[in-house]
Design a protein around this motif. Structure first.
Motif, PDB file in Angstrom:
ATOM      1  N   LYS A  48       9.335  10.970 -10.731  1.00 27.06           N
ATOM      2  CA  LYS A  48       8.952   9.657 -10.220  1.00 27.06           C
ATOM      3  C   LYS A  48       8.305   9.868  -8.854  1.00 27.06           C
ATOM      4  CE  LYS A  48      12.039   6.294 -12.393  1.00 27.06           C
ATOM      5  NZ  LYS A  48      13.042   5.232 -12.135  1.00 27.06           N
ATOM      6  N   ILE A  49       7.237   9.113  -8.631  1.00 29.23           N
ATOM      7  CA  ILE A  49       6.532   9.213  -7.350  1.00 29.23           C
ATOM      8  C   ILE A  49       6.722   7.911  -6.599  1.00 29.23           C
ATOM      9  CG2 ILE A  49       4.290   9.509  -6.229  1.00 29.23           C
ATOM     10  CD1 ILE A  49       3.392  11.096  -8.671  1.00 29.23           C
ATOM     11  N   ASN A  50       7.143   8.005  -5.380  1.00 23.93           N
ATOM     12  CA  ASN A  50       7.345   6.822  -4.552  1.00 23.93           C
ATOM     13  C   ASN A  50       6.349   6.873  -3.399  1.00 23.93           C
ATOM     14  OD1 ASN A  50       8.360   4.532  -3.377  1.00 23.93           O
ATOM     15  ND2 ASN A  50      10.016   5.606  -2.297  1.00 23.93           N
ATOM     16  N   ALA A  51       5.463   5.856  -3.361  1.00 24.36           N
ATOM     17  CA  ALA A  51       4.464   5.831  -2.297  1.00 24.36           C
ATOM     18  C   ALA A  51       4.026   4.392  -2.058  1.00 24.36           C
ATOM     19  CB  ALA A  51       3.266   6.694  -2.665  1.00 24.36           C
ATOM     20  N   GLN A  52       3.567   4.134  -0.876  1.00 30.80           N
ATOM     21  CA  GLN A  52       3.148   2.792  -0.501  1.00 30.80           C
ATOM     22  C   GLN A  52       1.902   2.364  -1.289  1.00 30.80           C
ATOM     23  OE1 GLN A  52       2.348   2.353   3.656  1.00 30.80           O
ATOM     24  NE2 GLN A  52       2.441   0.129   3.603  1.00 30.80           N
ATOM     25  N   GLY A  53       1.926   1.152  -1.865  1.00 29.11           N
ATOM     26  CA  GLY A  53       0.769   0.596  -2.547  1.00 29.11           C
ATOM     27  C   GLY A  53       0.601   1.035  -3.996  1.00 29.11           C
ATOM     28  N   LEU A  54       1.558   1.792  -4.554  1.00 23.69           N
ATOM     29  CA  LEU A  54       1.413   2.271  -5.932  1.00 23.69           C
ATOM     30  C   LEU A  54       1.424   1.136  -6.959  1.00 23.69           C
ATOM     31  CD1 LEU A  54       3.405   5.613  -6.364  1.00 23.69           C
ATOM     32  CD2 LEU A  54       0.958   5.229  -6.447  1.00 23.69           C
ATOM     33  N   GLU A  55       1.939  -0.034  -6.570  1.00 26.53           N
ATOM     34  CA  GLU A  55       1.953  -1.150  -7.528  1.00 26.53           C
ATOM     35  C   GLU A  55       0.538  -1.611  -7.883  1.00 26.53           C
ATOM     36  OE1 GLU A  55       2.573  -3.014  -3.389  1.00 26.53           O
ATOM     37  OE2 GLU A  55       3.101  -1.177  -4.476  1.00 26.53           O
ATOM     38  N   TYR A  56      -0.442  -1.216  -7.080  1.00 29.84           N
ATOM     39  CA  TYR A  56      -1.835  -1.588  -7.353  1.00 29.84           C
ATOM     40  C   TYR A  56      -2.592  -0.499  -8.118  1.00 29.84           C
ATOM     41  CZ  TYR A  56      -0.690  -4.957  -3.704  1.00 29.84           C
ATOM     42  OH  TYR A  56      -0.080  -5.939  -2.973  1.00 29.84           O
ATOM     43  N   ALA A  57      -1.924   0.629  -8.371  1.00 26.06           N
ATOM     44  CA  ALA A  57      -2.586   1.728  -9.077  1.00 26.06           C
ATOM     45  C   ALA A  57      -2.781   1.366 -10.545  1.00 26.06           C
ATOM     46  CB  ALA A  57      -1.762   3.006  -8.960  1.00 26.06           C
ATOM     47  N   LEU A 107      -4.345  10.433  -9.097  1.00 22.66           N
ATOM     48  CA  LEU A 107      -3.613  10.171  -7.859  1.00 22.66           C
ATOM     49  C   LEU A 107      -3.924  11.301  -6.885  1.00 22.66           C
ATOM     50  CD1 LEU A 107      -1.514   8.315  -6.500  1.00 22.66           C
ATOM     51  CD2 LEU A 107       0.260   9.854  -7.350  1.00 22.66           C
TER      52      LEU A 107
END
Length: 309
Positions: free
Chosen positions: A23-32, A38
């Motif tokens: 799992k990758i946790n990063a800011q703004g990924l909900e818009y990917a 990536l």
């Protein structure tokens, strides 16, 4: 993948080998967008260049959207499946234009985008949903707005559904304009086969060219295209038929073209040697082109041009 299925703290690793789930946790990924690349920006990297690289996948997809703005709306689960569907839709055998694309479940916003076609080209007010779910709100809005949603997990099945829908629309449209559609025909009266000279005129004819259909307005080109009436019925070997093609000999019954005009009469208004042709207009030609193009041969279209000229 064990840690993804059970509750508990994540296990941290310095490196991950192929085929292991992460799992990758990063800011703004909900818009990917699922399926796109990536990129990790290092301290010495140019952010703008990496942004350009990240957008390359989407640019490739957007270039396949029809520039006319007319087409279906396509929705798929991932970028890869969307690419496969778009590639299929542009093949010569299919050729379905696309006006918009989306990835993930079909939401209300997707239905609203597809509904734009209701004012441009109604048959394209559809969503081809490939391997995705449709939310209840989207279904309700689609039913209310008149947007069709087709769902399938196999691309060919999705195309079959859409094709059946388009074919059904075409048949309905044909029925609506059938009375205004004038098919081209050229007829020759058969000697000794004039059964009734007036009210109605009943004669045997050879179909020289085109298609004679019930409801066709008949005129005489040798006599300034005078109207003699409509084909009320056609008989082939004493059996009623809706139409007759080139090379056939049939009997036709012609009724007056206008109740206020004097009924035309064989022997007075036209003779045995006169050719009978269908009376075409600009309106009837437009109807033929829009709804019956494939029902006419190249020779039939040549006859349309001759009769129009």
């Amino acid at each position: 993948m064990k840690e993804l299925r059970i509750k508990g703290s994540y296990v941290h690793h310095k490196e991950i080998k192929a085929a292991q789930g992460i799992k990758i946790n990063a800011q703004g990924l909900e818009y990917a967008i699922a399926g796109t690349s990536l990129h990790v920006v290092g301290p010495d990297d140019d952010v703008e260049n990496i942004k350009e690289a990240a957008m390359e996948d989407m640019r490739s997809l957007m270039s396949r959207i029809d520039r006319s703005g007319e087409g279906v709306y396509v929705q798929a689960s991932t970028l890869g499946s969307l690419e496969a569907l778009l590639e299929f839709l542009k093949t010569d055998e299919v050729r379905i234009p696309v006006s918009g694309i989306g990835i993930g479940p079909v939401h209300k916003k997707d239905v609203m985008k597809a509904s734009v076609m209701l004012e441009k080209k109604k048959e394209y007010a559809t969503i081809l949903a490939f391997d995705v779910k449709v939310t209840q709100e989207a279904r309700e809005l689609a039913d209310e707005a008149g947007v069709k949603i087709f769902i399938a997990d196999i691309i060919y099945h999705l195309f079959d559904q859409f094709k059946a829908y388009i074919d059904n629309l075409k048949e309905e449209k044909k029925k609506e304009v059938a009375e205004e559609a004038v098919f081209p025909c050229s007829l020759k009266i058969v000697p000794n086969h004039v059964y009734n000279k007036k009210d109605p005129i009943v004669v045997g004819v050879d179909v020289l060219e085109g298609i004679a259909r019930v409801g066709t307005l008949i005129c005489i080109p040798q006599r300034e295209f005078i109207d003699i009436g409509w084909i009320a019925s056609i008989e082939n070997n004493h059996r009623p038929v809706d139409s007759a093609k080139k090379g056939q000999r049939v009997s036709i019954k012609i009724v007056g073209s206008n109740s206020e005009e004097k009924q035309k009469m064989f022997g007075r208004h036209f003779e045995i040697e006169d050719e009978l042709v269908s009376k075409v207009s600009r309106r009837s030609i437009d109807i033929l082109k829009a709804n019956f193009r494939n029902d006419l041969s190249i020779e039939d279209w040549k006859l349309v041009k001759t009769l129009r000229d």
